[in-house]
Design an enzyme around this catalytic site. Sequence first.
Site, PDB file in Angstrom:
ATOM      1  N   SER A 189      73.121 -49.020 -79.709  1.00 51.80           N
ATOM      2  CA  SER A 189      73.136 -49.789 -80.962  1.00 51.80           C
ATOM      3  C   SER A 189      72.630 -48.909 -82.100  1.00 51.80           C
ATOM      4  O   SER A 189      72.010 -47.868 -81.855  1.00 51.80           O
ATOM      5  CB  SER A 189      72.205 -50.993 -80.786  1.00 51.80           C
ATOM      6  OG  SER A 189      71.848 -51.566 -82.027  1.00 51.80           O
TER       7      SER A 189
ATOM      8  N   TYR B 211      64.919 -56.127 -79.202  1.00 53.93           N
ATOM      9  CA  TYR B 211      66.257 -55.522 -79.099  1.00 53.93           C
ATOM     10  C   TYR B 211      66.190 -54.019 -79.386  1.00 53.93           C
ATOM     11  O   TYR B 211      66.752 -53.200 -78.641  1.00 53.93           O
ATOM     12  CB  TYR B 211      67.184 -56.231 -80.079  1.00 53.93           C
ATOM     13  CG  TYR B 211      68.640 -55.845 -80.037  1.00 53.93           C
ATOM     14  CD1 TYR B 211      69.487 -56.340 -79.049  1.00 53.93           C
ATOM     15  CD2 TYR B 211      69.194 -55.001 -81.004  1.00 53.93           C
ATOM     16  CE1 TYR B 211      70.848 -55.998 -79.029  1.00 53.93           C
ATOM     17  CE2 TYR B 211      70.537 -54.659 -80.993  1.00 53.93           C
ATOM     18  CZ  TYR B 211      71.364 -55.166 -79.999  1.00 53.93           C
ATOM     19  OH  TYR B 211      72.702 -54.828 -79.978  1.00 53.93           O
TER      20      TYR B 211
HETATM   21  P1  NAP Z   1      77.679 -60.529 -76.839  1.00 54.23           P
HETATM   22  O1  NAP Z   1      77.656 -61.862 -77.378  1.00 54.23           O
HETATM   23  O2  NAP Z   1      76.417 -59.770 -76.947  1.00 54.23           O
HETATM   24  O3  NAP Z   1      78.279 -60.583 -75.320  1.00 54.23           O
HETATM   25  C1  NAP Z   1      77.495 -60.442 -74.305  1.00 54.23           C
HETATM   26  C2  NAP Z   1      78.222 -60.598 -72.970  1.00 54.23           C
HETATM   27  O4  NAP Z   1      77.210 -60.277 -72.038  1.00 54.23           O
HETATM   28  C3  NAP Z   1      78.742 -62.000 -72.639  1.00 54.23           C
HETATM   29  O5  NAP Z   1      79.907 -61.903 -71.870  1.00 54.23           O
HETATM   30  C4  NAP Z   1      77.617 -62.576 -71.794  1.00 54.23           C
HETATM   31  O6  NAP Z   1      78.070 -63.580 -70.886  1.00 54.23           O
HETATM   32  C5  NAP Z   1      77.130 -61.315 -71.078  1.00 54.23           C
HETATM   33  N1  NAP Z   1      75.741 -61.413 -70.610  1.00 54.23           N
HETATM   34  C6  NAP Z   1      74.643 -61.805 -71.306  1.00 54.23           C
HETATM   35  N2  NAP Z   1      73.576 -61.810 -70.499  1.00 54.23           N
HETATM   36  C7  NAP Z   1      74.002 -61.407 -69.274  1.00 54.23           C
HETATM   37  C8  NAP Z   1      73.378 -61.225 -68.022  1.00 54.23           C
HETATM   38  N3  NAP Z   1      72.079 -61.458 -67.848  1.00 54.23           N
HETATM   39  N4  NAP Z   1      74.125 -60.813 -66.968  1.00 54.23           N
HETATM   40  C9  NAP Z   1      75.453 -60.584 -67.129  1.00 54.23           C
HETATM   41  N5  NAP Z   1      76.105 -60.738 -68.279  1.00 54.23           N
HETATM   42  C10 NAP Z   1      75.383 -61.157 -69.344  1.00 54.23           C
HETATM   43  O7  NAP Z   1      78.829 -59.689 -77.447  1.00 54.23           O
HETATM   44  P2  NAP Z   1      79.019 -58.348 -78.216  1.00 54.23           P
HETATM   45  O8  NAP Z   1      78.598 -58.496 -79.610  1.00 54.23           O
HETATM   46  O9  NAP Z   1      80.412 -57.974 -77.882  1.00 54.23           O
HETATM   47  O10 NAP Z   1      77.991 -57.280 -77.576  1.00 54.23           O
HETATM   48  C11 NAP Z   1      78.256 -56.557 -76.430  1.00 54.23           C
HETATM   49  C12 NAP Z   1      77.224 -55.439 -76.324  1.00 54.23           C
HETATM   50  O11 NAP Z   1      77.293 -54.595 -77.462  1.00 54.23           O
HETATM   51  C13 NAP Z   1      75.779 -55.927 -76.245  1.00 54.23           C
HETATM   52  O12 NAP Z   1      75.036 -55.076 -75.398  1.00 54.23           O
HETATM   53  C14 NAP Z   1      75.291 -55.750 -77.676  1.00 54.23           C
HETATM   54  O13 NAP Z   1      73.907 -55.592 -77.755  1.00 54.23           O
HETATM   55  C15 NAP Z   1      76.006 -54.480 -78.047  1.00 54.23           C
HETATM   56  N6  NAP Z   1      76.155 -54.243 -79.468  1.00 54.23           N
HETATM   57  C16 NAP Z   1      76.728 -55.170 -80.286  1.00 54.23           C
HETATM   58  C17 NAP Z   1      76.902 -54.880 -81.634  1.00 54.23           C
HETATM   59  C18 NAP Z   1      77.522 -55.826 -82.598  1.00 54.23           C
HETATM   60  O14 NAP Z   1      77.443 -55.577 -83.801  1.00 54.23           O
HETATM   61  N7  NAP Z   1      78.165 -56.902 -82.154  1.00 54.23           N
HETATM   62  C19 NAP Z   1      76.487 -53.640 -82.123  1.00 54.23           C
HETATM   63  C20 NAP Z   1      75.876 -52.742 -81.258  1.00 54.23           C
HETATM   64  C21 NAP Z   1      75.733 -53.040 -79.943  1.00 54.23           C
HETATM   65  P3  NAP Z   1      77.040 -64.696 -70.296  1.00 54.23           P
HETATM   66  O15 NAP Z   1      76.331 -65.249 -71.468  1.00 54.23           O
HETATM   67  O16 NAP Z   1      77.873 -65.669 -69.556  1.00 54.23           O
HETATM   68  O17 NAP Z   1      76.160 -63.968 -69.355  1.00 54.23           O
HETATM   69  C1  GCO Z   2      70.987 -57.231 -86.072  1.00 59.63           C
HETATM   70  C2  GCO Z   2      72.270 -56.984 -85.356  1.00 59.63           C
HETATM   71  C3  GCO Z   2      72.321 -55.599 -84.731  1.00 59.63           C
HETATM   72  C4  GCO Z   2      73.691 -55.337 -84.171  1.00 59.63           C
HETATM   73  C5  GCO Z   2      73.933 -54.016 -83.576  1.00 59.63           C
HETATM   74  C6  GCO Z   2      73.802 -52.898 -84.537  1.00 59.63           C
HETATM   75  O1  GCO Z   2      70.488 -58.344 -86.028  1.00 59.63           O
HETATM   76  O2  GCO Z   2      70.517 -56.303 -86.741  1.00 59.63           O
HETATM   77  O3  GCO Z   2      72.571 -57.975 -84.448  1.00 59.63           O
HETATM   78  O4  GCO Z   2      71.260 -55.358 -83.924  1.00 59.63           O
HETATM   79  O5  GCO Z   2      74.094 -56.304 -83.301  1.00 59.63           O
HETATM   80  O6  GCO Z   2      73.269 -53.802 -82.370  1.00 59.63           O
HETATM   81  O7  GCO Z   2      74.263 -51.727 -83.967  1.00 59.63           O
END
Ligand code: NAP
Ligand code: GCO
Length: 264
Positions: free
Chosen positions: A144, A157
């Site tokens: 992230s 986080y």
């Molecule tokens: P999300 O809402 O964070 O999706 C999470 C997925 O993980 C869901 O399918 C959820 O399904 C599953 N999950 C949660 N807890 C779990 C557990 N204990 N065991 C197995 N599965 C679990 O969606 P996203 O935004 O696409 O994020 C995906 C990843 O990218 C995360 O690690 C997030 O931190 C990272 N990320 C996101 C962003 C952003 O801007 N969106 C940026 C940087 C990094 P269930 O709830 O059914 O378990």
């Molecule tokens: C926040 C956001 C971030 C993003 C992401 C950034 O509240 O600042 O949710 O943490 O999801 O991980 O890379």
Amino acid sequence: MVNFSLDGKVALVTGGAYGIGLAIAQALAEAGAKIVFNCSRQETVDRGLKAYKDLGIEAKGYLCDVTDEAAVKAMIADIEATIGTVDILVNNAGIIKRIPMEEMAVDDFRKVIDIDLVGPFICAKAVIPGMIKKGHGKIINICSMMSELGRETVSAYASAKGGLKMLTRNICSEYGEHNIQCNAIGPGYIATEQTAPLRELQPDGSRHPFDSFIISKTPAARWGVPEDLMGPAVFLASDASNFVNGHILYVDGGILAYIGKQPK
Ligand code: NAP
Ligand code: GCO
């Protein structure tokens, strides 16, 4: 010749039912990989199965919580028995809790660390023996911006994602000699359900202040979309990156390179 093909490879994308995980899995499938994913709730597994079907991708979904080591071991054993050794692990499952630190219950802090940092440790630990035996493996951790930066309300986080950056480097250090490459993708601000509260329109119809803030902080002047992560994921999963190890590939539209707009 450069080789981006994933033909015959088995890829496990944790939490790969929608958002970033689904887009990454779609890209790996388009490059030839067989897809397996898991989530902690049956409704999310079902949602993922439907999404893959709609995309024309054959995928197997498991109900499995990444924090439950026995369940993860059983899932990996079943994948190995029914599909094959996991060649590519994408540690994508994650949660965020936005709570000011002084108000955050220690149980909430632990929960985030457990899913976002201990979960990737458990999943990597479970696939590494098969990768060593096969003589090759790719582990991609989803980090992230918060692996590098802090901000209000995301202490747990940021701690987890900062830790995940170091777990990435440590897996590289410990298992590189077995031809295992462990790298990470650090997505910028990506428009998914996780970030939807930061983009909600205001009662007067104007943009959420955080939404405008992110656009002003991003040289690309937009939020990312899950599709922005497809190419980087295929690169890190393929032979094209066989000498890339312990690297964090930020896919952030330039946020980390930018000091910010000067005030007018
Ligand atoms: P999300 O809402 O964070 O999706 C999470 C997925 O993980 C869901 O399918 C959820 O399904 C599953 N999950 C949660 N807890 C779990 C557990 N204990 N065991 C197995 N599965 C679990 O969606 P996203 O935004 O696409 O994020 C995906 C990843 O990218 C995360 O690690 C997030 O931190 C990272 N990320 C996101 C962003 C952003 O801007 N969106 C940026 C940087 C990094 P269930 O709830 O059914 O378990
Ligand atoms: C926040 C956001 C971030 C993003 C992401 C950034 O509240 O600042 O949710 O943490 O999801 O991980 O890379």
